[in-house]
Scaffold this active site. Structure first.
Site, PDB file in Angstrom:
ATOM      1  CB  SER A 144      -0.961   0.010   1.192  1.00 56.50           C
ATOM      2  OG  SER A 144      -0.266   0.256   2.381  1.00 56.50           O
ATOM      3  CE  LYS A 199      -3.156   2.783   4.115  1.00 57.34           C
ATOM      4  NZ  LYS A 199      -2.556   1.530   4.635  1.00 57.34           N
TER       5      LYS A 199
END
Lengths: 199, 199
Positions: free
Chosen positions: A111, A148
DNA sequence: TCCATAGACGAACAAGTGTTCGCCTATGAA
DNA sequence: TTCATAGGCGAACACTTGTTCGTCTATGGA
């Protein structure tokens, strides 16, 4: 440095690696096949003076090898041997102590691949709940831990992936959300370089 | 571990960090405000027995703090505190000695960005001239050092970039070509994490 | 109450340990 | 040859250092 001096350094180095503390004068004498402690002291004085060794006088086992880490070479000047002094831009100390508020998080999935962080990489996380917009970090949201980029916009707070295949995660008022820490370093081991020791 | 024991550990830890060798029993006594060396010995025995400390008996300054490196957390189990034992997948020893046949090469440019290596990253190179096709390494060609993937095909030997903006470099018979070493690790420091010390 | 445990005192002992001093040899440059 | 330097010997000295022994206090179960 003479060959003999290199041999002393090697012995001391190995002794410290093996034992966790430096050898005494007599242990060095024994290891180097000398019968007089004075010879060892002479040698230690030479090594200390030339900077090859650091040592506190009159202190038992007070030797240190002044490691300045692994050299970092930047632009390599043509004509010089690669590892020559002139090419050294600085050093990275892999033996520098890191507090126990640090840990590595093994990256699971792609990701963040557009930020050059791949599946299997290790990211060094420093525990903190201070995070500013745009900073990368580890977060826990609704029981799941994820890596993230933190983004605070007028539309709210988002955890942004770096991969078009993944969607931003909005952080709502009622989500169970916690900042775990921020990313300080990325490490990727290739073909058995720096390995992970089993727990 | 009791509070008192933690204080001992902190003192010893700091002493070692500051001096490069461990404190003597009397130095610990002084540092902890004790008047008897026996009290220190008692405490050291407790710490050793519980595994908090490693120590060689009867050896001057023979204390070691048994660091097993920085924990690597993989999939984090829900419900547990992040850094709890159960989450630890292994350890990375940043203090593990690396021979002096290693150095870091500071990456200049984006030619390997599709392999997730960015401008400014540091790659750990191990000096060798053994390289197999498909391996990434540092090479010198016609006086210039470059980081590329080594490819041996029926059409010849090529140094392959990982970026469509760059062209493969053919290695011809008359080129001045040398293998410097292979890439073992990639390190990227973010926002002042692991810094490079000036040379 | 009884007992285990953490923590501490002070003195004395036995090794461990670094240092010093005088003297020696070999090598290589001036 | 002369001289500086690396390397070494052996003994003696003084300080450092870990260990031991008996004794003590406080705390928290059982």
């Amino acid at each position: 440095m003479t060959d003999r001096q290199k041999m002393f350094m090697q012995f001391i180095d190995k002794f410290i690696r093996d034992n966790g503390y430096s050898p005494s004068v007599r242990e060095i004498a024994k290891g180097m096949g000398l019968s007089s402690t004075a010879s060892v002291k002479n040698m230690l004085d030479r090594l200390t003076q030339s900077g090859a060794l650091r040592r506190t006088e009159n202190i038992a086992r007070g030797l240190e090898k002044p490691s300045h880490g692994i050299p970092v070479l930047g632009r390599i000047k043509a004509g010089l041997p690669v590892t020559s002094e002139e090419n050294v831009e600085g050093y990275i100390r892999l033996d520098k102590p890191i507090g126990d508020d640090h840990f590595f998080l093994r990256v699971d999935g792609d990701s963040m691949k557009d930020k050059a962080i791949l599946d299997g990489d290790c990211v060094l996380i420093r525990l903190t709940n201070q995070v500013t917009s745009g900073q990368m970090g580890a977060f826990r949201i609704n029981g799941e831990v994820t890596l993230k980029t933190f983004e605070r916009t007028s539309a709210g707070v988002f955890l942004m992936p770096a991969n078009p295949d993944f969607a931003p995660i909005p952080v709502g008022e009622y989500d169970d959300f916690r900042v775990i820490g921020t990313v300080k370093m990325v490490i990727r081991a290739l073909e058995g370089g720096y390995d992970i020791e089993p727990a």
